[in-house]
Design a protein around this motif. Structure first.
Motif, mmCIF file in Angstrom:
data_model
loop_
_atom_site.group_PDB
_atom_site.id
_atom_site.type_symbol
_atom_site.label_atom_id
_atom_site.label_comp_id
_atom_site.label_asym_id
_atom_site.label_seq_id
_atom_site.Cartn_x
_atom_site.Cartn_y
_atom_site.Cartn_z
ATOM 1 N N VAL A 1 51.781 -0.455 49.920
ATOM 2 C CA VAL A 1 51.882 -1.798 50.510
ATOM 3 C C VAL A 1 52.965 -1.811 51.580
ATOM 4 C CG1 VAL A 1 52.603 -4.178 50.058
ATOM 5 C CG2 VAL A 1 50.977 -3.061 48.529
ATOM 6 N N CYS A 2 54.102 -1.263 51.257
ATOM 7 C CA CYS A 2 55.202 -1.275 52.208
ATOM 8 C C CYS A 2 54.845 -0.464 53.455
ATOM 9 C CB CYS A 2 56.464 -0.697 51.573
ATOM 10 S SG CYS A 2 57.075 -1.714 50.247
ATOM 11 N N ARG A 3 54.247 0.696 53.227
ATOM 12 C CA ARG A 3 53.863 1.533 54.374
ATOM 13 C C ARG A 3 52.933 0.782 55.303
ATOM 14 N NH1 ARG A 3 53.013 5.733 50.805
ATOM 15 N NH2 ARG A 3 50.765 5.509 51.002
ATOM 16 N N LYS A 4 51.923 0.167 54.698
ATOM 17 C CA LYS A 4 50.936 -0.526 55.521
ATOM 18 C C LYS A 4 51.575 -1.659 56.288
ATOM 19 C CE LYS A 4 47.049 0.768 52.681
ATOM 20 N NZ LYS A 4 46.416 0.441 51.390
ATOM 21 N N LEU A 5 52.463 -2.357 55.625
ATOM 22 C CA LEU A 5 53.100 -3.487 56.306
ATOM 23 C C LEU A 5 53.957 -2.998 57.474
ATOM 24 C CD1 LEU A 5 54.075 -5.777 53.315
ATOM 25 C CD2 LEU A 5 52.323 -6.188 55.035
ATOM 26 N N VAL A 6 54.690 -1.935 57.245
ATOM 27 C CA VAL A 6 55.542 -1.415 58.315
ATOM 28 C C VAL A 6 54.675 -0.948 59.487
ATOM 29 C CG1 VAL A 6 57.139 0.414 58.976
ATOM 30 C CG2 VAL A 6 57.403 -0.741 56.780
#
Lengths: 503, 465, 505
Positions: free
Chosen positions: A158-163
């Motif tokens: 999730v964090c990767r995608k958001l970044v």
């Protein structure tokens, strides 16, 4: 005694009601008379004469405790507040939030509902990414059971995608750095955990076996080290040369530390012996076993034709500057010592080696040549010594012969003349014969100088005896065989080296 | 001159008297240097165990008040010439129309005709809050002589406490004690803190419960929490040894001092010669006598019993020196091997015993294994490298060594922190609370009265994780 | 910084009496000041104010009403100031003439019931009795207090002494610690027999075992009442104080008898039989000199010996009469101009200490002697119990450290320690027992002989003596870690006393 404020306090006069005298007092700009100087004198010289003042002010008695004035500080009670003034320095990890749209666009996952993802993000923030605790407290009503890796994987993705999908204010590097901090390889983690678990699940028998195997390896390594060291020592003693096996020097460090400090070595051993069962320790262990290996990979160097020059510190740094300018390799060609140059050159010439010219003066070749020269020098020295002993023996024999003749024991005369070695040690006849045989076999190709040394003087075994004569029985009888074997090996090495250099 | 001085002095006194009286009844942060003094909120720490309630000032190394959790209960009507005590005695509180409870060191342990004793804890959890309130009040108000409305109070709870229980505790603190701030912390975490560790495997052996609690970064891993009433079994075993006759001796009478009028010195193993206080026997209740005999057993255990360091071995047990012990009746004898069989119960149960009693409490090694099995494999090594041994029950001679031996069988790198100081061991939970509540960083965690008023019970679960 | 010994002040605050002294001497001296720890307030002065408040007689401290309550009166006035209270000689004089004085005993509970009253008492001692001056106060003060006061109380006291009395240094010592020091021991049980309460404090290695501290409601008052009650059946006494021709009121009889008993015990005419002995039984065997000396009765013995010599010249008939008197242990008493003989019953003085139930239901005139007889534990039970509350492995050190009986009564009545020891025998195991845990021995402590100034005061001034010893060490310590200096107070505030008086931690 009482000053004005005390008087005011005593007379119950509020301080605010007496504004007149107070400012007046303050407005008079008279410097105060320092202690230890009379008023008359002070009014004469005034406050400007600083040196005098300082001098006069100096001798003072120990400061008296301030007993007169009541303490000015009044202590009082305050209401309780659960605030912490340093709380602002407590850095919080950035937490990610996402909108409905963002979720549907980037974060959809068949395994996860949005509600559960929300819950995950919340609990991760709540427990500040302490994953063990998060996993422990993770209770999503109606959700499937999740492993810690599931949770980590989902959170990181999730964090990767958001970044990745959000506009990034900083430069590309910082973005990549952030992205890589959210990198998580679930399969690998699961596998790793399985390994860790399997390590723990070993049966006592397995652990014992592993333990035993590990001990065996340790023992073998130690034996090998010892063997090499002994061989090297012997070679040094005999011939004064390095055996030329690079790993000896390297292995010597742990070995010597072990033998020099029994207490420390015990500890070390204990740690080493324990370590196979520590999965977390396995990486450092392999390094600990060979601590003196250069940090760079030698295989890599080899592959890329990199030669690392490590100037022999002892030889150069003491006299010359540590800096080495660029030079031609041929510059570094070694020369024999002047005193023996002639004999050495002669011996090498017999071997068919020209030490003044190398076709390819690589570092390795130069080193080999150097070693060869040293070996040859040693050989020459040894020959000298042998000659001397030989001469001595001859003299002694002659004397013995004369004595024998004088005694008139004719029967022993012949034997004594041929088997003079038995004076030292008679029971090595077999060994002598073996050594001779070996020597002959190996020396088939050997050059004439060597022949004159070994073949004529009945082979290496004789040397042993001679050496013993030299050292005053320094070598143990029991070690004879091994010493001999070493010696033979050493001789072979010299020959082999000569062969390679020559080629 | 003196007159003037006197006047002045009186004036000052008058002002300050007003200041005394105007003092708000809240804890203070002392004035002057705010930053240097900010941690001084004079917090109190209360640790409630089955054996005792511990209370003291945060920042101290020992609790100021240690009172038995067990209390006496007298149900007789308060008549003038019956055995009615002084109404002003602090160790009592009226519970109902016709019963009084006796608390403190001189509460249940003093013989009173018809007095029953009772304990408000069950398996380490509070099941009766009424006496708990009285006990806490007694500890703070009567023993420490503090006004609870002046001090933030940190209370401890076992790791298996229920949310309802902790909320009830918060309610008592805020509503009845009027504390300015409150926090409830887990004894497992506090024991780890007392040992200076953020992550640890806390093995807590109390009076009735033995528990193993994995702690990571100051949080309990609830999945790894296990506990059993093992100490009760050990105690029962010790009592069985003493009261039942064997080849060497008769069963031993455990009469406490209060019931013995006088005793005579007798030879080792000889029948005791003592007279009982017949005047008291009739008025002695079963619960009181049972409790007091348990104390006698407890003292015998503390003086004599032990555990073999390397596991049970008849020869080793026989080779240890026997110990002599005298009971209040004057009876005295030697205790040899049997004194080690008591501690053995902590670590090993015979297969027969286990077969005959399926609900037998788990041994310490079994508890540890179970706890670690529930933890992430990667954590286990960290946990066994940070074992904290605590609780009064662990003060058995040889306990730490035995635990170490047991753990070393399964794990290569065991490190056990077991304080030698009995106070630290016994009151580890309190000590950890004392450490925690005196930290400046802890300030923001207190639940203040305002927050309680604003958010109600929900804030307890949110703040005290 | 350190202080001059001559400036050091010791104030010993007991439940009912305050003692103080100025200066530490090479031979430690007994206190020079001794006042009752009571204050008086003219009721008339405060009637109006109290009514305006709608409250009277409310003690400021809420704890006073709940705990340890003493039966001594307490009349706090919310708006009374320090200067309103009558203290010491002043109070004695006023009491002799006026009747509308409300008396308060602010320390009677073993805590501080009223801060203003406490301050009034300390202030009187410092500035009136010891002639210190507030403005230039160079004296450090060591104050002894009952054990177990709260930290808030300690801080408040510290604040009073610095901010009101302007002392140069300050430290606090808990009384039992001083008492055990005076007996030259570090472990033991201090039994401080007071007027109506006896404080029992086990001490282990110099530290009070607070959780085992207790007090029991028996005291000198009970002994006096009991003996006064016994004397009612002594016809010669009754005939003297209340002759048939002019009988006293029943209440007056009791108060007169109390006065008489006070005089008798304070003159040292009371002995204490140990357990199992009756008063009479002991009197027969005066031959055991050692026992007599141990019991502290050597003076009586010598006096009787002197008497014998003096009467040797008297007539045979006279001698016979004296012998008979001695056999009966008759004591001639001069009391309020009357002369009569007192018998052996006077040695039963201390019996209530060991059996408070003796007083149960005993009435004198219209007052029951004790309503709380059942509650108060006998001394031996309370002591045994207190030690049983300490840790198992501490007990043997406490018992072998010794019993130290102190309090006013021990100034004049010797041998209470011995009597108590014999009654505590059940708590000691067989001395032959092979144990390193259970207590095998017990001893009785007394103030050592090498304090010559204290030879005639028994154990009565132990707290003051101990405080003097502590003060000598504390205030001579240039490191100054055991007392609060003015600078400490300024920088750390009242809390400093908690950190600087080590026994409080």
């Amino acid at each position: 005694m009482a000053n004005s404020s005390e008087v005011r306090a005593i007379l119950d006069l509020p301080s605010s009601s007496t504004p007149a005298p107070a400012p007046k007092k303050l407005s008079v700009p008279t410097a105060r008379k320092p202690d230890g100087i009379s008023r008359e004198l002070f009014s004469l010289i005034g406050p400007s004469s600083t040196t005098l003042v300082a001098q006069l002010a100096k001798p003072r008695l120990k400061q008296k405790p301030n007993l007169g004035a009541g303490s000015k500080i009044k202590w009082q009670w305050r209401a309780f507040k659960n605030e912490y003034p340093f709380a602002k320095y407590n850095v919080q990890r950035p937490t990610f939030t996402y909108s409905e749209d963002e979720y549907t666009l980037h974060l959809e996952d068949s395994e996860w509902t949005k509600e559960e993802t929300d819950y995950l993000m919340k609990i991760v923030a709540e427990y500040d990414t302490r994953w063990y605790v998060i996993y422990d407290r993770y209770e999503f009503a109606g959700g499937v059971a999740r492993t810690m890796e599931d949770l980590k994987d989902r959170y990181c993705s999730v964090c990767r995608k958001l970044v990745r999908n959000r506009p990034w204010a900083g430069d590309e590097n910082s973005k990549n750095a952030l992205l890589s901090s959210y990198q998580f390889d679930k399969e690998r983690e699961v596998l790793r955990k399985r390994y860790v678990a399997s390590l723990e699940n070993r049966t006592p028998e397995q652990i014992a076996e592993e333990e035993a195997l590990y001990m065996e390896i340790k023992r073998l390594e130690q034996n090998e080290r010892k063997f090499k060291r002994e061989r090297d020592d012997l070679l040094r003693t005999i011939a004064g040369i390095d055996s030329g096996l690079p790993d000896i020097v390297e292995d010597e460090l742990p070995a010597s530390s072990m033998s020099s400090d029994p207490k420390r070595s015990k500890k070390r051993n204990g740690a080493d012996l324990d370590s196979p069962s520590t999965p977390l320790m396995s990486t450092p262990l392999s390094r600990a076993a060979r601590p003196s290996l250069p940090p760079k990979n030698s295989a890599y160097d080899l592959q890329h034709c990199i030669t690392r020059t490590e100037p022999p510190a002892a030889a150069t740094s003491a006299t010359k500057a540590a800096h080495q300018p660029a030079y031609l390799r041929s510059f570094k060609l070694p020369f024999p010592k002047a005193a023996q140059a002639q004999k050495v050159t002669q011996a090498l010439a017999e071997l068919g080696v020209s030490h003044t010219r190398l076709v390819m003066p690589t570092q390795g070749n130069v080193a080999l040549l150097d070693q060869l020269l040293e070996a040859t020098t040693a050989l020459v020295d040894t020959k000298k010594a042998v000659d001397k002993i030989e001469f001595d023996i001859q003299v002694l024999k002659n004397r013995l012969g004369m004595q024998g003749a004088a005694a008139g024991t004719a029967a022993e005369e012949g034997d004594g003349g041929t088997e003079g070695m038995e004076v030292d040690d008679g029971n090595d006849a077999d060994g002598d014969a073996d050594g001779e045989g070996d020597g002959d076999g190996e020396d088939g190709r050997a050059q004439s100088v060597l022949k004159t040394h070994f073949n004529v003087r009945t082979g290496p075994a004789v040397n042993v005896h001679l050496l013993r004569g030299f050292c005053g029985h320094g070598i143990d009888t029991g070690g004879d065989k091994a010493a001999k074997a070493n010696l033979i090996q050493g001789v072979c090495c010299v020959k082999f080296m000569a062969y390679r250099v020559h080629r | 001159m003196r007159e003037a001085e006197q006047t002045g002095h009186s004036e000052i006194v008058d002002q300050s008297r007003n200041f005394w009286n105007a003092r708000p009844s809240t804890p203070r942060i002392l004035a002057t240097d705010f930053f240097a003094r900010v941690d001084e909120v004079s917090a109190l720490v209360i640790d409630i165990g089955t054996s005792s309630v511990r209370a003291g000032y945060a920042g101290d190394d020992t609790p100021k008040a240690v009172i038995p959790t067990t209390y006496g209960l007298l149900k007789t009507a308060p008549d003038a010439d019956s055995a009615m005590p002084d109404a002003t005695d602090p160790t009592q509180a009226t519970t109902g129309a016709s019963s009084k409870i006796y608390m403190g060191q001189f509460g249940p342990s003093v013989w009173r005709a018809g007095m029953e004793v009772s304990n408000p804890l069950n398996d380490g959890l509070i099941h009766d809050f009424e006496p708990i309130t009285a006990l806490m009040r007694h500890a703070v108000v009567d023993v420490m002589r503090c006004n609870p409305s002046d001090h933030p109070i940190l209370v401890t709870e076992p790791a298996w406490n229920t949310p309802a229980n902790r909320e009830r505790m918060a309610e008592i603190m805020f509503e009845e004690f009027q504390v300015p701030a409150f926090y409830i912390a887990n004894t497992g975490v506090l024991n780890a803190f007392a040992a200076g560790k953020g992550s640890a495997l806390v093995i807590d052996v109390g009076q009735t419960m033995a528990s193993v609690t994995p702690i990571v970064d100051g949080f309990v891993l609830r999945k790894g929490l296990v506990y059993s009433p093992l100490p009760k079994l050990v105690h029962a075993h010790a009592r069985h040894i003493l009261t039942n006759p064997n080849q060497q001796r008769r069963g031993i009478d455990l009469f406490p001092h209060q019931l013995v009028a006088n005793k005579q010195q007798v030879e080792v193993g000889a029948p005791p010669r003592f007279t009982l206080r017949e005047d008291r026997l009739k008025g002695t209740t079963d619960s009181w006598r049972n409790w007091y005999e348990a104390r006698e057993v407890e003292e015998w255990i503390q003086s004599v019993a032990g555990v073999l360091e390397q596991g049970w071995n008849d020869q080793v047990a026989a080779s240890r020196p026997p110990r002599q012990y005298e009971f209040p009746t004057g009876y005295n004898c030697w205790f040899a091997q049997e004194r080690y069989s008591v501690g053995e119960q902590f670590f090993w149960h015979s297969p027969q015993l286990m077969a005959s009693n399926p609900s037998l409490p788990k041994t310490i090694p079994a508890l540890i294994t179970e706890s670690l099995r529930a933890c992430d494999p990667e954590l286990r090594q960290v946990l066994v490298g940070n074992v904290v041994l605590t609780g009064g029950g662990s003060l058995f001679a040889g306990f730490g060594d035995r635990l170490s031996a047991e753990l070393a069988r399964s794990f290569p790198h065991v490190k056990i922190h077991s304080p030698g100081n009995p106070v630290e061991r016994r009151y580890g939970g309190w000590l950890g609370g004392s450490v925690l509540a005196s930290l400046g960083t802890f300030h923001q965690l207190w639940i203040s009265k305002e927050e309680w008023t604003e958010h109600g019970k929900a804030i307890v679960g949110q703040r005290c994780k | 910084m350190s202080f001059r010994d001559s400036n050091v002040i010791i104030i010993e605050t007991g439940r009912t009496v305050i003692r103080a002294g100025l200066g530490l001497h090479d031979l430690l001296k007994p206190p020079s000041v001794e006042i009752s720890a009571r204050v008086g307030l003219r009721k008339s002065v405060f009637t109006n104010g109290a009514e305006a408040n709608g409250k009277t007689n409310i003690s400021e401290d809420p704890l006073a009403s709940t705990s340890r309550a003493s039966s001594l009166p307490q009349n706090g006035q919310r708006n009374a100031a320090v200067k309103d209270y009558l203290v010491g000689v002043q109070l004695d004089e006023v009491l002799a003439t006026e009747s509308d004085i409300a008396i308060s005993w602010p320390f009677a509970d073993g805590d501080i019931r009223d801060w203003t009253q406490a301050e009034a008492l300390w202030k009187y001692v410092l500035f009136n009795q010891l002639q210190r001056r507030r403005v230039q106060n160079e004296s450090p003060v060591l104050l002894t207090l009952p054990p177990g006061l709260s930290r808030d109380s300690h801080e408040r006291i510290c604040q009073i002494f610095f901010e009101r009395f302007n002392v140069a240094g300050f430290s606090i010592l808990e009384r039992p610690v001083g008492q055990i020091y005076a007996a030259n021991s570090l472990s033991g049980v201090v039994i401080d027999i007071g007027h109506e309460k006896t404080d029992i404090t086990p001490i282990y290695d110099g530290f009070i075992v607070h959780s085992a501290r207790t007090s029991t409601s028996v005291g000198t008052r009970d002994c006096v009442n009991y003996l006064a009650h016994l004397l009612r059946s002594n016809q010669s006494v009754m005939a003297a104080i209340s002759p048939p021709e002019a009988p006293l009121e029943p209440n007056a009889i009791h108060s007169t008898l109390v006065e008489l008993v006070d005089q008798v015990w304070k003159d040292g005419h009371v002995k204490v039989p140990s357990d199992g002995e009756t008063a009479a039984a002991e009197d027969e065997g005066v031959t055991d000199i050692a026992a007599v000396i141990v019991a502290g009765k050597e003076r009586a013995l010598i006096e009787s010996g002197m008497k014998k010599k003096a009467t040797a010249k008297a007539s045979a008939a006279e001698q016979a009469r004296l012998r008979e008197r001695e056999a009966q242990d008759l004591l001639p008493v001069k009391f309020k101009g009357l002369e009569f003989d007192l018998g052996k019953e006077r040695h039963r003085f201390c019996e209530p200490l060991f059996d408070p139930t003796l007083l149960r239901g005993k009435t004198t005139g219209d007052a029951t002697l004790r309503s709380t007889a059942e509650m108060s534990l006998p001394l031996q039970t309370a002591v045994g119990h207190a030690v049983a509350q300490t840790e198992v492995d501490q007990r043997q050190y406490i018992w072998s450290g010794g019993l130290f009986v102190t309090g006013d009564i021990t100034r004049h009545v010797k041998g209470i320690g011995i009597a108590l020891q014999s009654r505590l025998a059940p708590f000691i195991v067989n001395p032959e027992l092979q144990t390193d845990v259970q207590p095998r021995s017990m001893r009785v402590l007394n103030v050592p002989e090498y304090f010559p100034e204290y030879r005639d005061t028994g154990n009565g001034f132990a707290a003051f003596l101990g405080a003097s010893i502590v003060a000598k060490i504390t205030f001579n310590d240039s490191g100054g870690k055991n007392f609060v200096s003015k600078a400490d107070y300024t920088s750390m505030g009242p809390r400093s006393v908690i950190e600087m008086a080590p026994t409080l931690l």
